[in-house]
Design an enzyme around this catalytic site. Structure first.
Site, PDB file in Angstrom:
ATOM      1  N   ASP A 168      -8.611  -2.473 -26.376  1.00 19.18           N
ATOM      2  CA  ASP A 168      -8.505  -1.925 -27.728  1.00 19.18           C
ATOM      3  C   ASP A 168      -9.320  -0.649 -27.846  1.00 19.18           C
ATOM      4  O   ASP A 168      -9.329   0.004 -28.885  1.00 19.18           O
ATOM      5  CB  ASP A 168      -8.935  -2.968 -28.781  1.00 19.18           C
ATOM      6  CG  ASP A 168     -10.162  -3.757 -28.372  1.00 19.18           C
ATOM      7  OD1 ASP A 168     -10.853  -3.348 -27.410  1.00 19.18           O
ATOM      8  OD2 ASP A 168     -10.440  -4.792 -29.013  1.00 19.18           O
TER       9      ASP A 168
ATOM     10  N   HIS B  99     -16.854 -12.566 -28.359  1.00 13.47           N
ATOM     11  CA  HIS B  99     -17.488 -12.748 -29.682  1.00 13.47           C
ATOM     12  C   HIS B  99     -18.024 -14.167 -29.879  1.00 13.47           C
ATOM     13  O   HIS B  99     -18.763 -14.421 -30.823  1.00 13.47           O
ATOM     14  CB  HIS B  99     -16.489 -12.453 -30.797  1.00 13.47           C
ATOM     15  CG  HIS B  99     -15.998 -11.038 -30.807  1.00 13.47           C
ATOM     16  ND1 HIS B  99     -16.862  -9.970 -30.858  1.00 13.47           N
ATOM     17  CD2 HIS B  99     -14.750 -10.505 -30.757  1.00 13.47           C
ATOM     18  CE1 HIS B  99     -16.158  -8.839 -30.848  1.00 13.47           C
ATOM     19  NE2 HIS B  99     -14.876  -9.141 -30.775  1.00 13.47           N
TER      20      HIS B  99
ATOM     21  N   TYR C 181      -4.548  -4.434 -28.451  1.00 16.20           N
ATOM     22  CA  TYR C 181      -3.518  -4.923 -29.373  1.00 16.20           C
ATOM     23  C   TYR C 181      -2.327  -3.996 -29.537  1.00 16.20           C
ATOM     24  O   TYR C 181      -1.421  -4.285 -30.296  1.00 16.20           O
ATOM     25  CB  TYR C 181      -4.164  -5.239 -30.734  1.00 16.20           C
ATOM     26  CG  TYR C 181      -5.335  -6.176 -30.539  1.00 16.20           C
ATOM     27  CD1 TYR C 181      -5.119  -7.525 -30.270  1.00 16.20           C
ATOM     28  CD2 TYR C 181      -6.647  -5.702 -30.531  1.00 16.20           C
ATOM     29  CE1 TYR C 181      -6.178  -8.383 -30.025  1.00 16.20           C
ATOM     30  CE2 TYR C 181      -7.711  -6.554 -30.292  1.00 16.20           C
ATOM     31  CZ  TYR C 181      -7.473  -7.892 -30.038  1.00 16.20           C
ATOM     32  OH  TYR C 181      -8.508  -8.734 -29.783  1.00 16.20           O
TER      33      TYR C 181
ATOM     34  N   HIS D 187     -14.911  -3.538 -29.423  1.00 12.94           N
ATOM     35  CA  HIS D 187     -15.808  -4.306 -30.294  1.00 12.94           C
ATOM     36  C   HIS D 187     -17.074  -4.703 -29.542  1.00 12.94           C
ATOM     37  O   HIS D 187     -17.056  -4.839 -28.320  1.00 12.94           O
ATOM     38  CB  HIS D 187     -15.116  -5.588 -30.791  1.00 12.94           C
ATOM     39  CG  HIS D 187     -13.893  -5.332 -31.599  1.00 12.94           C
ATOM     40  ND1 HIS D 187     -12.631  -5.382 -31.056  1.00 12.94           N
ATOM     41  CD2 HIS D 187     -13.747  -5.002 -32.901  1.00 12.94           C
ATOM     42  CE1 HIS D 187     -11.741  -5.107 -32.006  1.00 12.94           C
ATOM     43  NE2 HIS D 187     -12.388  -4.867 -33.137  1.00 12.94           N
TER      44      HIS D 187
HETATM   45  C1  LIG Z   1       1.060   1.571 -30.548  1.00 11.18           C
HETATM   46  O1  LIG Z   1       1.043   2.960 -30.376  1.00 11.18           O
HETATM   47  C2  LIG Z   1       2.289   3.597 -30.651  1.00 11.18           C
HETATM   48  C3  LIG Z   1       2.138   5.070 -30.320  1.00 11.18           C
HETATM   49  O2  LIG Z   1       1.068   5.653 -31.014  1.00 11.18           O
HETATM   50  C4  LIG Z   1       2.665   3.372 -32.096  1.00 11.18           C
HETATM   51  O3  LIG Z   1       3.931   3.939 -32.359  1.00 11.18           O
HETATM   52  C5  LIG Z   1       2.679   1.888 -32.399  1.00 11.18           C
HETATM   53  O4  LIG Z   1       2.894   1.670 -33.754  1.00 11.18           O
HETATM   54  C6  LIG Z   1       1.368   1.240 -31.982  1.00 11.18           C
HETATM   55  N1  LIG Z   1       1.428  -0.194 -32.146  1.00 11.18           N
HETATM   56  C7  LIG Z   1       0.516  -0.873 -32.825  1.00 11.18           C
HETATM   57  C8  LIG Z   1       0.665  -2.346 -32.866  1.00 11.18           C
HETATM   58  O5  LIG Z   1      -0.420  -0.328 -33.372  1.00 11.18           O
HETATM   59 ZN   LIG Z   2     -11.990  -5.970 -29.154  1.00 12.63          ZN
END
Ligand SMILES: *[C@@H]1O[C@H](CO)[C@@H](O)[C@H](O)[C@H]1NC(C)=O
Ligand SMILES: [Zn+2]
Length: 410
Positions: A247, A117, A287, A156
């Site tokens: 991501d 970016h 992420y 992105h």
């Molecule tokens: C990552 O994916 C898992 C499974 O879907 C989920 O439980 C978890 O909350 C996610 N973590 C983030 C940071 O989004």
């Molecule tokens: Zn990205």
């Protein structure tokens, strides 16, 4: 707007590295020492004013840093970030050097902060220096490369990379990105499919907007097979750089896509046929601390030469993906012969002359993939050739082995 400060965390690198160790992949890789990018490297892409401004950040008070940060979008300057950003860009350059000098066939740089970016004179989206754009300019300058392909599979749009090369026909930039008809960050008109590049660079910027979330393996593979790969073969790059953001994988809070981590094994595999296998992947986003390390491992295992797993859940692209795909193909039809409809040729055009063609060029592959040293009495596994320690060494074989010893980890 993004809230990178709470998700772009150091654990992204530690969990990825731990996963590489746990899966026995780290041991199979050659570690390349990192270096700081020099001013000259950074100035390949960034303005002097911007570099000088970033240089001052380690000495700023917290108040000054906050003020400095406000002029840019979605980026936060920590006193240590200038140092980290120099290392991130330098790591990408070390990888380019290792690949271009043949020390390794390909590789991946696990770095933070990300880069795609960031613009000539502005930080953006947690990116300070544009690691991959710098790497492309560096590769062109140092190794005289004529054509570099940048594949940005991060969810992105790497608008910084687009701005850097949009009038440059020597760098083909491909990006797919969550767009939702310009509702998704960075909400730019120029992220749409009709930004094809400017002037001499027309046709060398390919944007595939995802106008819905939930894109799956089929959607990703369709765009690779029907847009990127035909054009990439026609472009015929000397080097492939990947803005490897994960991501775009399932579980990511930013992307909200549904492609499984093993899709990156396939995407990587498909790109390894280009540029004689010279591929440098540089981490961008990603992420979800569960899906990120899985995706990194899938990519690295494929780079190491292991076959890709059977693709799962290929139920065809969704309607929205198909619509984007068609828009991109028609926007680029005038620039790439592979996207033109083939003319219907009648019999009268068939040449009566005897056809001639050159012999296919020799394919250079190492004579031996891996050397194995076995204790006395242990049987030689199938597919290996054994040389006893007491046998007189045949200089031809020794030469081959030396070659292998240098290349077996690569
Ligand atoms: C990552 O994916 C898992 C499974 O879907 C989920 O439980 C978890 O909350 C996610 N973590 C983030 C940071 O989004
Ligand atoms: Zn990205």
């Amino acid at each position: 707007s993004l809230c990178f400060t709470s998700i772009e965390v150091p654990e992204r690198l530690t969990v990825s590295h731990e996963a590489l160790i746990k899966n026995g992949l780290a041991d199979r890789c050659v570690s390349v020492p990192v270096r700081e990018a020099t001013d000259a490297d950074i100035l390949l892409v960034h303005s002097e004013e911007y570099l000088e401004a970033v240089k001052k950040t380690p000495y700023m008070t917290l108040e000054d840093l906050k003020e400095f940060t406000l002029q840019y979008g979605d980026v936060y300057f920590h006193p240590n970030i200038y140092h980290c950003a120099k290392l991130a860009a330098g790591a990408a350059l070390q990888l380019v050097d290792s690949v271009m000098t043949g020390k390794v066939r390909n590789g991946m740089a696990l770095v933070r902060p990300p880069g795609h970016h960031s613009m000539s004179s502005a930080a953006n989206g947690f990116c300070v220096f544009n690691n991959v754009a710098i790497a492309a300019q560096y590769a062109k300058q140092k190794y005289g490369l004529k054509r570099v392909l940048i594949v940005d599979w991060d969810v992105h749009h790497g608008q910084g990379v687009q701005y850097c090369f949009e009038d440059d026909p020597s760098v083909l930039y491909f990006s797919w990105h969550r767009y939702e008809h310009q509702k998704f960050w960075p909400q730019l008109r120029e992220s749409d499919y009709d930004s094809v590049g400017k002037e001499k660079g027309a046709g060398f910027n390919i944007n595939v907007p995802w106008n819905k979330v939930g894109m799956k393996n089929s959607d990703y593979l369709s765009v690779f097979c029907h847009v990127l790969l035909p054009v990439a073969y026609e472009f015929c790059p000397d080097l492939v750089l990947v803005c490897a953001g994960f991501d775009s994988a399932i579980g990511d809070p930013e992307g909200e896509m549904c492609a499984s981590p093993d899709i990156f094994a396939h995407l990587t595999h498909l790109l390894m046929n280009l540029a004689g296998g010279k591929l440098c992947a540089v981490l961008e986003g990603g992420y979800n601390l569960t899906s990120l390390p899985q995706s990194v491992c899938q990519t690295v295992q494929t780079l190491l030469g292991d076959p890709a797993p059977r693709p799962a859940n290929l139920d065809g692209p969704c309607e929205s993906a198909l619509e984007s795909l068609h828009c991109v193909r028609s926007a680029h039809r005038q620039y790439w012969s592979c996207l033109k409809h083939a003319g219907i040729k009648g019999d009268e055009e068939k040449s009566q002359e005897e056809q001639v063609w050159p012999e296919p060029p020799k394919r250079v592959t190492p004579p031996i993939r891996a050397a194995l040293v076995l204790p006395n009495g242990v049987a030689c596994p199938d597919g290996c050739e054994s040389f006893g320690a007491s046998e007189d060494a045949d200089p031809v074989i020794v030469n081959k082995l030396r070659y292998v010893a240098a290349a077996c980890n690569a």
